[in-house]
Scaffold this motif. Structure first.
Motif, PDB file in Angstrom:
ATOM      1  N   ASN A 280      -2.516   4.471   5.436  1.00  0.00           N
ATOM      2  CA  ASN A 280      -2.868   4.203   4.039  1.00  0.00           C
ATOM      3  C   ASN A 280      -2.013   5.107   3.163  1.00  0.00           C
ATOM      4  OD1 ASN A 280      -4.143   3.769   1.539  1.00  0.00           O
ATOM      5  ND2 ASN A 280      -5.738   5.264   1.986  1.00  0.00           N
ATOM      6  N   GLY A 281      -1.175   4.514   2.303  1.00  0.00           N
ATOM      7  CA  GLY A 281      -0.368   5.322   1.405  1.00  0.00           C
ATOM      8  C   GLY A 281       1.057   4.833   1.315  1.00  0.00           C
ATOM      9  N   GLU A 282       1.941   5.728   0.913  1.00  0.00           N
ATOM     10  CA  GLU A 282       3.361   5.427   0.820  1.00  0.00           C
ATOM     11  C   GLU A 282       4.165   6.659   1.224  1.00  0.00           C
ATOM     12  OE1 GLU A 282       4.449   2.517   0.249  1.00  0.00           O
ATOM     13  OE2 GLU A 282       2.869   1.484  -0.880  1.00  0.00           O
ATOM     14  N   ILE A 283       5.225   6.443   1.996  1.00  0.00           N
ATOM     15  CA  ILE A 283       6.186   7.498   2.297  1.00  0.00           C
ATOM     16  C   ILE A 283       7.378   7.236   1.378  1.00  0.00           C
ATOM     17  CG2 ILE A 283       7.547   8.650   4.064  1.00  0.00           C
ATOM     18  CD1 ILE A 283       4.461   8.715   4.476  1.00  0.00           C
TER      19      ILE A 283
ATOM     20  N   SER B  86      11.942  -3.185   7.529  1.00  0.00           N
ATOM     21  CA  SER B  86      12.433  -2.322   6.446  1.00  0.00           C
ATOM     22  C   SER B  86      11.269  -1.587   5.787  1.00  0.00           C
ATOM     23  CB  SER B  86      13.192  -3.157   5.410  1.00  0.00           C
ATOM     24  OG  SER B  86      12.343  -4.171   4.872  1.00  0.00           O
ATOM     25  N   SER B  87      10.174  -1.401   6.511  1.00  0.00           N
ATOM     26  CA  SER B  87       8.954  -0.817   5.955  1.00  0.00           C
ATOM     27  C   SER B  87       8.921   0.697   6.103  1.00  0.00           C
ATOM     28  CB  SER B  87       7.725  -1.408   6.649  1.00  0.00           C
ATOM     29  OG  SER B  87       7.665  -0.967   8.000  1.00  0.00           O
ATOM     30  N   ASP B  88       8.175   1.342   5.207  1.00  0.00           N
ATOM     31  CA  ASP B  88       7.936   2.779   5.360  1.00  0.00           C
ATOM     32  C   ASP B  88       6.947   3.036   6.489  1.00  0.00           C
ATOM     33  OD1 ASP B  88       5.861   1.640   3.799  1.00  0.00           O
ATOM     34  OD2 ASP B  88       5.364   3.575   2.903  1.00  0.00           O
ATOM     35  N   THR B  89       6.154   2.025   6.838  1.00  0.00           N
ATOM     36  CA  THR B  89       5.215   2.153   7.952  1.00  0.00           C
ATOM     37  C   THR B  89       5.954   2.449   9.247  1.00  0.00           C
ATOM     38  OG1 THR B  89       3.633   0.635   6.917  1.00  0.00           O
ATOM     39  CG2 THR B  89       3.458   0.936   9.303  1.00  0.00           C
ATOM     40  N   GLU B  90       6.969   1.662   9.545  1.00  0.00           N
ATOM     41  CA  GLU B  90       7.721   1.882  10.780  1.00  0.00           C
ATOM     42  C   GLU B  90       8.458   3.219  10.742  1.00  0.00           C
ATOM     43  OE1 GLU B  90      10.479  -0.588  13.916  1.00  0.00           O
ATOM     44  OE2 GLU B  90      10.663  -1.078  11.781  1.00  0.00           O
ATOM     45  N   VAL B  91       8.952   3.605   9.574  1.00  0.00           N
ATOM     46  CA  VAL B  91       9.623   4.906   9.464  1.00  0.00           C
ATOM     47  C   VAL B  91       8.646   6.038   9.762  1.00  0.00           C
ATOM     48  CG1 VAL B  91      10.767   6.499   7.874  1.00  0.00           C
ATOM     49  CG2 VAL B  91      11.370   4.072   7.857  1.00  0.00           C
ATOM     50  N   LEU B  92       7.418   5.917   9.282  1.00  0.00           N
ATOM     51  CA  LEU B  92       6.410   6.934   9.567  1.00  0.00           C
ATOM     52  C   LEU B  92       6.177   7.065  11.071  1.00  0.00           C
ATOM     53  CD1 LEU B  92       4.152   8.935   8.909  1.00  0.00           C
ATOM     54  CD2 LEU B  92       2.648   6.993   8.432  1.00  0.00           C
TER      55      LEU B  92
ATOM     56  N   ASN C  32       7.542  13.029   2.208  1.00  0.00           N
ATOM     57  CA  ASN C  32       7.271  13.151   0.784  1.00  0.00           C
ATOM     58  C   ASN C  32       6.499  11.900   0.403  1.00  0.00           C
ATOM     59  OD1 ASN C  32       7.214  13.335  -2.005  1.00  0.00           O
ATOM     60  ND2 ASN C  32       9.311  14.085  -2.171  1.00  0.00           N
ATOM     61  N   GLY C  33       5.198  12.055   0.222  1.00  0.00           N
ATOM     62  CA  GLY C  33       4.415  10.870  -0.077  1.00  0.00           C
ATOM     63  C   GLY C  33       2.940  11.168  -0.196  1.00  0.00           C
TER      64      GLY C  33
ATOM     65  N   LYS D 255      12.311   8.440  -9.307  1.00  0.00           N
ATOM     66  CA  LYS D 255      13.145   7.487  -8.572  1.00  0.00           C
ATOM     67  C   LYS D 255      12.501   7.108  -7.237  1.00  0.00           C
ATOM     68  CE  LYS D 255      17.567   9.014 -10.534  1.00  0.00           C
ATOM     69  NZ  LYS D 255      18.842   9.745 -10.258  1.00  0.00           N
ATOM     70  N   LEU D 256      11.985   8.111  -6.532  1.00  0.00           N
ATOM     71  CA  LEU D 256      11.346   7.846  -5.245  1.00  0.00           C
ATOM     72  C   LEU D 256      10.117   6.960  -5.414  1.00  0.00           C
ATOM     73  CD1 LEU D 256      11.522  11.342  -3.476  1.00  0.00           C
ATOM     74  CD2 LEU D 256      12.897   9.320  -2.970  1.00  0.00           C
ATOM     75  N   ARG D 257       9.332   7.227  -6.453  1.00  0.00           N
ATOM     76  CA  ARG D 257       8.082   6.501  -6.647  1.00  0.00           C
ATOM     77  C   ARG D 257       8.272   5.156  -7.326  1.00  0.00           C
ATOM     78  NH1 ARG D 257       7.586  11.431  -5.667  1.00  0.00           N
ATOM     79  NH2 ARG D 257       5.738  12.331  -4.699  1.00  0.00           N
ATOM     80  N   PHE D 258       9.499   4.835  -7.634  1.00  0.00           N
ATOM     81  CA  PHE D 258       9.798   3.514  -8.168  1.00  0.00           C
ATOM     82  C   PHE D 258      10.172   2.539  -7.051  1.00  0.00           C
ATOM     83  CE2 PHE D 258       9.497   3.124 -12.669  1.00  0.00           C
ATOM     84  CZ  PHE D 258       9.865   1.822 -12.955  1.00  0.00           C
TER      85      PHE D 258
END
Length: 569
Positions: free
Chosen positions: A72-75, A94-100, A116-117, A248-251
């Motif tokens: 739950n969230g965003e990286i 291309s998901s942040d889920t897989e990167v996590l 950072n998230g 920029k990151l949160r956009f």
């Protein structure tokens, strides 16, 4: 942004997990999934923000099938992490889920320092039969758990755990709420045997045992920072560079982004920088008002919009809406929340959701890092902005037995500066944790994601570590920040004093809404929790309030909110 739920233990089945997921469906209406293997049940409701494809749905497995992730969230820095990992992991989405998940597989527990998230996640290791779970540095995203013998139940919201565990009040937490305004400690809740993982902690669960560890040591990080900050102009330059990077990151999103705008310094600066960094986006701004000029921030909001030209959605809260909104908001909150301003704020997310805006930015966190509240200049330890000499509590209405359960919260003072110790208290124990809880529940109630650029840990650490003289100068709070703001926002906003986010709560509760308050008080005094109160004294205090003794309304809202929570509405 999503909802997670899990059960580790043999006494439960998939239907139990489905009940949990159904109760928090609002957190992720786009997809729902379940992983079941032996004694491990993991569930996920998805709100699709990055990589909208079904391949990014959760529970998410690595290619070997050893690890299962619910998140739950965003990286926000997922692109940079993906580049750093490179060929050490074979990415399929291309998901942040897989990167996590890849970051955990490559770096183990040390992955947390790289993130950072905002996040609360759990990873099941099928080979070792172990669960690893963690929460972000400031606790933006929630993680609740309940242990029954050698079984662990966890979820994004308390209501999900109550689907498989008894719902009993934690009387000490409630007593502290009424006596001291405490909304619980870093690891407790208002319910017996239901706990939260503290911000900046991770837990491991194996062989029926929980072990918790602090992974983010804020005190040490502040003490390790150099005391050579340079000139004020140099500090402003450093802070502005970090803030622009944070924005920029949160956009990063594959859906449209909106903006919550108040008339204050914080959100006004944020909007100005958003427009500077994304000039072609023309982000839509949302603000609420009540029609009462004593409290509304519309004049400052409209002054800012005149400068930026952003489209503005003005959303009115009428007093007639308060009773119904109080009921529905209580259902989503599970625990006591901040009052009528929270109801007004919730309408922003409802409107954004109706307009298919899935992500909103806001200015939460600036006051805590820059010492923006008036009480930072006072010698007392009040927690209520603007309460001055009037107590916001009414201990005389509590029964003696109930009052004895209370214990005045004690907060660490790890710094030599009294102002920093108050900031530290507010960031990890009081102001920020409760605001983040209120905001998470009301945003997710309408399936929208709230992002807070000022809570990038790099910004918090920089501003917090500065000398007191750069934060407060004379009677001016957030001194250095206001100097920075002058280049971006109208003078009237840059120089305006801190205004608590307000509505006519005091007046409404004692006048137009008195029948609603009457009903809630009588319901409370006729409930199974009536033994907490001296009914005669409470009614006397309420009569005095209706007759004009309205210096503050905090205690009135406490009674109303308690009635709504304990009645299960």
């Amino acid at each position: 942004m999503c909802g997670i739920a899990g059960i580790i233990g043999s006494r439960y089945n998939i239907e139990d997990l489905r009940k949990m997921l159904k109760s928090i469906r609002h957190r992720g209406p786009d997809a729902s999934g379940i992983y079941h293997n032996g004694k491990c049940l993991l569930g996920h409701n998805r709100l699709s923000i990055i990589d909208l494809s079904k391949e990014a749905n959760q529970p998410f497995s690595d290619t070997s099938g050893r690890y299962q992730l619910i998140f739950n969230g965003e990286i926000y820095n997922y692109k940079e992490l993906k580049a750093e990992i490179g060929g050490r992991y074979d990415f399929k989405t291309s998901s942040d889920t897989e990167v996590l998940l890849a970051t955990y597989i490559v770096f183990g527990k040390d992955c947390l320092e790289k993130l950072n998230g905002m996040f609360a996640f759990a990873i099941w290791d099928k080979e070792k039969k172990e669960l690893f779970a963690a929460r972000d540095r400031f606790g933006v995203k929630p993680f609740y758990y309940h242990q029954a013998g050698k079984k662990l139940i966890f979820a994004s919201e308390i209501k999900a755990i109550h689907k498989v565990a008894k719902k009993l009040p934690d009387e000490k937490t409630w007593a502290n709420y009424f006596c001291y305004g405490s909304y619980g400690s870093r690891d407790t809740t208002f319910y017996k045997d239901i706990f939260q993982l503290p911000a900046g902690y991770f837990l491991e669960y194996k062989s029926g045992k929980i072990q918790k560890y602090q992974w983010y040591n804020f005190e040490e990080r502040i003490k390790e920072r150099s005391s050579d900050y340079g000139s004020e102009s140099e500090v402003k330059r450093k802070y502005l560079e970090l803030l622009e990077d944070s924005i920029k990151l949160r956009f990063r999103a594959d859906v449209e982004v909106g903006f919550n705008l108040s008339g204050g310094v914080d959100s006004s600066l944020l909007l100005a920088l958003v427009n500077h960094l994304h000039p072609n986006h023309n982000i839509k701004a949302y603000t609420f008002y009540t029609g009462d000029k004593r409290y509304d921030e519309l004049p400052w909001v409209e002054k800012m919009i005149q400068k930026t030209g952003n489209p503005l959605e003005k959303i009115k809260l009428s007093l007639e809406e308060v009773p119904e909104l109080s009921h529905t908001t209580t259902i989503f909150q599970d625990e006591p929340f901040g009052g009528i301003p929270t109801l007004a704020y919730s309408k922003i997310f409802k409107k954004a959701s109706e307009q298919v805006i899935k992500v909103l930015l806001d200015g939460q966190g600036m006051d805590e890092q820059w010492a923006g509240y008036d009480y930072y200049s006072h010698t007392n330890n009040t927690l209520i902005q603007g309460s001055k000499n009037e107590s916001p509590f009414r201990l005389n209405v509590l029964s003696q037995d109930f009052k004895r359960l209370s214990e005045k919260p004690q907060y660490p003072t790890p710094f030599s500066s009294g102002i920093q110790n108050k900031q530290y208290r507010d960031i990890f124990y009081t102001k920020l944790p409760r605001a983040l809880r209120f905001n998470d529940r009301i945003s997710m109630a309408y399936s929208t994601e709230l992002r807070e650029p000022f809570l990038d840990y790099r910004l918090v650490e920089l501003a917090f570590s500065l000398p007191d003289s750069m934060k407060i100068k004379g009677n001016v709070h957030k001194h250095l920040l206001r100097e920075l703001v002058k280049d971006y926002v109208p003078f009237e906003i840059a120089e305006a004093p801190k205004r608590a986010l307000q509505t006519p709560q005091r007046e409404w509760l004692g006048n137009e809404l008195r029948i609603f308050v009457d009903q809630q008080i009588e319901k409370l005094l006729n409930s199974e929790f009536s033994e907490w109160f001296d009914a005669k004294v409470l009614r006397t205090e309420w009569e005095a309030y209706k007759n004009g003794k309205q210096e503050n309304s905090f205690y009135i809202w406490q009674w109303v909110n308690c009635s709504l929570v304990v009645s299960g509405e």
